[in-house]
Write a protein that holds these residues in place. Sequence first.
Motif, PDB file in Angstrom:
ATOM      1  N   GLU A   1      34.366  38.108  44.748  1.00 42.19           N
ATOM      2  CA  GLU A   1      33.457  36.976  44.663  1.00 42.19           C
ATOM      3  C   GLU A   1      34.188  35.711  44.221  1.00 42.19           C
ATOM      4  OE1 GLU A   1      30.170  37.957  42.226  1.00 42.19           O
ATOM      5  OE2 GLU A   1      29.754  39.836  43.240  1.00 42.19           O
TER       6      GLU A   1
ATOM      7  N   GLY B   1      36.658  39.664  51.119  1.00 44.15           N
ATOM      8  CA  GLY B   1      35.207  39.570  51.202  1.00 44.15           C
ATOM      9  C   GLY B   1      34.707  39.116  52.559  1.00 44.15           C
TER      10      GLY B   1
ATOM     11  N   LYS C   1      29.097  39.809  52.238  1.00 48.21           N
ATOM     12  CA  LYS C   1      27.933  40.022  51.359  1.00 48.21           C
ATOM     13  C   LYS C   1      26.686  39.286  51.815  1.00 48.21           C
ATOM     14  CE  LYS C   1      29.304  36.370  48.107  1.00 48.21           C
ATOM     15  NZ  LYS C   1      29.631  36.064  46.701  1.00 48.21           N
TER      16      LYS C   1
ATOM     17  N   ARG D   1      31.241  35.975  55.754  1.00 48.13           N
ATOM     18  CA  ARG D   1      31.272  36.646  54.457  1.00 48.13           C
ATOM     19  C   ARG D   1      30.492  37.950  54.566  1.00 48.13           C
ATOM     20  NH1 ARG D   1      30.907  31.406  51.282  1.00 48.13           N
ATOM     21  NH2 ARG D   1      28.655  31.693  51.245  1.00 48.13           N
TER      22      ARG D   1
ATOM     23  N   SER E   1      35.755  33.780  47.050  1.00 44.77           N
ATOM     24  CA  SER E   1      34.918  33.609  48.238  1.00 44.77           C
ATOM     25  C   SER E   1      35.431  32.455  49.080  1.00 44.77           C
ATOM     26  CB  SER E   1      33.462  33.367  47.830  1.00 44.77           C
ATOM     27  OG  SER E   1      32.886  34.537  47.311  1.00 44.77           O
TER      28      SER E   1
END
Length: 779
Positions: A502, A542, A615, A613, A505
């Motif tokens: 994270e 990520g 997530k 990304r 990112s």
Amino acid sequence: MRQIIIIIFLFLPFCVFAQLIESFDGPDVNSGNPWVAPKGFFRIDNGSLQFDGSSLTGDFSCYVPVIYSKNMEWQIDVSLSFKSSNSNHARIYVYATDSPASVLYYLQVGHNDHNVSLYRQKGNGTPQRIINGRKDLLGKGASSVKVKLTMENERIWTLYTSVNGNVYKQEGQPFTDNPLSNIRPGGYFNITCRCKASSLKNMVYAFDNIRILSEITSTPTVPDKEPGGQPDDKPSTGTSIPKLLSLAEEDQYSLLLSFDQKVDARKSVFLLDEDKANEVYISDDETILKPVWITSRQKAAGYTLTYSGIVAKGRTDECKGNKAFVSTLGNDPDDFENDPDGFEKPSGCFICINEIMADPNGLDVLPQTEYVELYNTSTTACQLEGWMFVYNDISVKLSNLLLPAGGYVVLYKEGREVKLDPAGNEMPLVKFPAQLANNGKTLQLKSPTGELIDQITYPKAKPGIAWERSGQGLYLSTDSKGGTPGAVNSRPDNPQPPTDLEDTSVNPFEMVFNELLPDPYTGGSEYIELYNRSDRKLSVKGLSIATRKSDGALSTHYPLSSVPFDIEPKGYLLLTKDVEGISSFYLVSSPESLHQQKLPVLANTSSALVLFRTKDEEVIDEVAYSSKWHAPSVKNGKGVSLERIDPDAATQDAANWTSAAETAGSGTPGYRNSQYKTTGTGHPTSVEAPVYSELTGEYTILYYMDKPGYNCRMWVFDTTGRRLAEIANHELLGVEGSLLWNGMGQDRCRLLPGIYILYIELFHPDGTTKSYKKVFLMH
């Protein structure tokens, strides 16, 4: 040049004697002798065969036919004027069998370890280094070495080297192969110079004093000394622990281990990670063991091999003192290592039980199947083979899967149907419970060593709704499908990928698509190049890549969580399914920028690629490429990459993409594009007069273009206006680069010394044309 001497004993129909003695006395490698070499590349100079790889990219071979025999010996002197590496070295192919066995042996002089090694390749499989030479034998600059290789009874291979005129030293230990089949009566002795860094200069390979015999001569050697003064690698006796000489992969199910003496393997145990070999075979001479597993090994995965219980033949003290042997097995033969002192497995793998569907009755979108989802919260990929899922005190062994950081895998009963997110992995298991208890149960997950990694007790199930995990415990899924198998859980407070993902990112357009190869050469590999156009280091762990379907949805997700390094500002990341399929065809000036992993298939004509990304599926960059983006002069795009011209211009602008320059090898994987040009910068169009190199005997013609996309025609005329040579015919140029000319005319004869005129015509698809004349002196 001396001739090859071949003597055939006709009265011995199954026995031949072959001998080659070559000292390259000249004058020309292609003149009246059996050597075959490409014109203008190999030459004889100062009594040796030489090849100049300066500014070249590719594999260049010179070979001669030889006759094979049961016992053979090869000798050759090799000199390199440069620092050797995995990309720049010499290979000497010595022996091969016919199909279906198709076994090939070659010497490699030069490596990142700067050594001399022997490789064995079976069929189209990955070459295995069966004798690993001493590290830094060649030094880290120019080097010379005398190499001697012997093959005894078509099975036992021994490698020797000598440097600085000293007597030979044995490299490693002899390798004993399985009995060969489909043996040829003869083949070729092939010298291949591998060049992958066209920016390097003074890359001269030299070969001399070649001897190929059908008998093995004696080899005086000097043993290496241990600190105590005793020679190391001392042959073992029947009262010592058997010493492993070599380890090779026979196929995806079995290994070959060769020992220095006869062994007793009745109580042997072989483990790949924690998977025990199902059978162990022993050779007729009792020196080679072949453990076999039912489960195949994954090509791109790493494994730990452990064995014990092997004793010398005739010993009575069983396994006393027999230490466990541990070795790492990977998919890169140059990274293969044996470590008799042991190897500690990577730590830090934490897999959690993340979702449980115990009562699938009432499911509509999802199939009515019980499942358990696991989630990798670690910062590294974890190999699940050997892990145990425990239900009702029954342990279920997990199968072979390398689960990436932040990745999901769904366990379920083999033979049933599941439907999961494209980013997830599925693992059907024979012993998975036929039914999970609806009234709740405790589930456990254990590592291969039996360590309890995770445990959770789920409450009474609600039909058609999965229990999902969060930092505060379990909750019923709020997803309209009833569960989220293979994907992030329905509530925002579910377990998230590790913090370091994270913190790094990537924001939209910080990382962009920079080069694409949808249509590779036969035997090559597709690739996707990313460029970090930000001013900070970026981690792509990520991020994921997918193609966009016609309905706008993303297809299968391919996480980049296994990329082990950060991308520097203005740096590159080259993604491919097969690194060797890139390095075999293109210059790889920055091999550290290459990463091998699964990727979406790139259609040759057009497709839409999305970088996002993982997530939250925030799009970082997207490109819907087309084969129509190639330069008009490129009629066949096979092996030609599409390059982004300006990294700061719009990705989807077709005018911002074109074909990689032919002068750059039609691709620039992992480094700056040949067509790179930013707004407001550049060099006015110009072409320099040819410059002669005494070292190579060739002429270099430098050019600079004011924009990408020019095609070039180039000729040489004499002062009377006669056209004598053609250097380029509609060749696609980069923004800057060079052309090489060997000084030969159209009649394939070298032009005589004197004054000549270089005439250049440039054509651009936008209608721009330019022409130049340069007067130069031929040497």
